[in-house]
Design a protein around this motif. Structure first.
Motif, PDB file in Angstrom:
ATOM      1  N   ALA A  83       0.824  -1.215   0.000  1.00 41.21           N
ATOM      2  CA  ALA A  83       0.000   0.000   0.000  1.00 41.21           C
ATOM      3  C   ALA A  83       0.857   1.264   0.000  1.00 41.21           C
ATOM      4  CB  ALA A  83      -0.927   0.002   1.208  1.00 41.21           C
ATOM      5  N   GLY A  84       2.180   1.086   0.016  1.00 34.79           N
ATOM      6  CA  GLY A  84       3.086   2.226  -0.041  1.00 34.79           C
ATOM      7  C   GLY A  84       3.302   2.928   1.281  1.00 34.79           C
ATOM      8  N   VAL A  85       3.040   2.244   2.392  1.00 34.87           N
ATOM      9  CA  VAL A  85       3.212   2.849   3.711  1.00 34.87           C
ATOM     10  C   VAL A  85       3.973   1.895   4.618  1.00 34.87           C
ATOM     11  CG1 VAL A  85       1.120   4.250   3.543  1.00 34.87           C
ATOM     12  CG2 VAL A  85       0.989   1.952   4.530  1.00 34.87           C
ATOM     13  N   ALA A  86       4.562   2.452   5.669  1.00 32.25           N
ATOM     14  CA  ALA A  86       5.228   1.633   6.672  1.00 32.25           C
ATOM     15  C   ALA A  86       4.173   1.002   7.568  1.00 32.25           C
ATOM     16  CB  ALA A  86       6.189   2.485   7.500  1.00 32.25           C
ATOM     17  N   PRO A  87       4.489  -0.101   8.248  1.00 25.59           N
ATOM     18  CA  PRO A  87       3.527  -0.724   9.157  1.00 25.59           C
ATOM     19  C   PRO A  87       3.079   0.239  10.249  1.00 25.59           C
ATOM     20  CG  PRO A  87       5.392  -2.182   8.773  1.00 25.59           C
ATOM     21  CD  PRO A  87       5.752  -0.867   8.178  1.00 25.59           C
ATOM     22  N   GLU A  88       1.855   0.083  10.711  1.00 27.48           N
ATOM     23  CA  GLU A  88       1.343   0.892  11.806  1.00 27.48           C
ATOM     24  C   GLU A  88       2.164   0.632  13.069  1.00 27.48           C
ATOM     25  OE1 GLU A  88      -1.046   3.123  11.835  1.00 27.48           O
ATOM     26  OE2 GLU A  88      -1.684   2.877   9.746  1.00 27.48           O
ATOM     27  N   VAL A  89       2.261   1.660  13.911  1.00 26.01           N
ATOM     28  CA  VAL A  89       3.029   1.540  15.147  1.00 26.01           C
ATOM     29  C   VAL A  89       2.523   0.367  15.982  1.00 26.01           C
ATOM     30  CG1 VAL A  89       3.601   2.666  17.324  1.00 26.01           C
ATOM     31  CG2 VAL A  89       3.601   3.987  15.204  1.00 26.01           C
ATOM     32  N   SER A  90       1.197   0.194  16.028  1.00 26.99           N
ATOM     33  CA  SER A  90       0.621  -0.879  16.840  1.00 26.99           C
ATOM     34  C   SER A  90       0.967  -2.259  16.304  1.00 26.99           C
ATOM     35  CB  SER A  90      -0.904  -0.721  16.905  1.00 26.99           C
ATOM     36  OG  SER A  90      -1.474  -0.782  15.599  1.00 26.99           O
TER      37      SER A  90
END
Length: 234
Positions: A83-90
């Motif tokens: 999706a072009g994003v880094a993993p969520e912090v959680s």
């Protein structure tokens, strides 16, 4: 039509009933009666993982197995990167969470007697920042890759690690890639890089996700056998 999904379930059953069976041999056995079966590559990958885990028989054993947790985490990372994003912090998982603090790895190094007796063929290595000597990781957190490469191939210039908690401030910024700096505030030396989408190692292997320490930026401290009063190894 029983070509992929049903065959996958049957192979899993055969694996659970016979530890000597591997996914391919189980598939070959089924093809003796139904030559048309063809589990898709994703199912075969999961069967190989199940076999590597020694076929846990309960949901709890499955959920708590490190290999399964790593597989789930990798899928989460891959979905985020797609999706072009880094993993969520959680969603971030750190290999040393719940264990000794990474800043106390020196103390962990001093308590290797019991661990080395459990795994005598696996000497422990501590990796320190070359500039300030701050402990960064131990060999327990190395991510193996390209284990089948020829001895004559280009050696790796980086150490690939599972994410560690000292990387948290950088990884929580939500960037796909960046630098990893020594966690000692008085040092701040660049010790490696990370790339959620993966990185090509100097040996030619792609590692996804990639959390690396440059070998030229760290010192390797190998455990030495302690000598007892009578000269015997402890």
């Amino acid at each position: 039509m029983g070509k992929s999904r049903s065959t996958t379930v049957l192979i899993a059953y055969l694996l659970s009933q016979n530890p000597q069976t591997n996914p391919q041999s189980a598939l070959d056995l089924i093809r003796q009666s139904h030559p048309f079966v063809e589990p898709n590559s994703g199912f075969m990958e999961q069967l190989s993982l199940y076999h590597s885990m020694r076929c846990p028989s309960t949901q709890e054993a499955l959920d708590n197995h490190p290999l399964y947790q790593r597989w789930l985490y990798r899928r989460t990372v891959e979905a985020s990167v797609a999706a072009g994003v880094a993993p969520e912090v959680s969603e971030l998982r750190f290999g040393d969470e719940g264990n000794a603090s990474p800043m106390n790895l020196a103390a962990e190094e001093r308590s290797t007697d019991l661990k080395s007796s459990e795994h005598p063929s696996e000497p422990k290595v501590l990796y320190r920042c070359r500039r300030c000597r701050t402990p960064l990781a131990t060999s327990a957190y190395l991510v193996p890759h390209n284990t089948k490469r020829p001895v004559s191939s280009q050696p790796c210039a980086h150490l690939h690690l599972t994410p560690l908690s000292w990387m948290r401030p950088e990884l929580e910024q939500g960037k796909l890639e960046g630098r990893l700096e020594c966690p000692n505030e008085k040092c701040g030396q660049s010790v490696g890089r990370y790339a959620w989408q993966g990185m090509k190692c100097s040996c030619g292997e792609w590692v996804v996700p990639a959390m690396t320490l440059g070998k030229g930026r760290v010192d390797e401290i190998r455990e030495r056998p302690r000598v007892g009063i009578r000269g015997g190894k402890i």
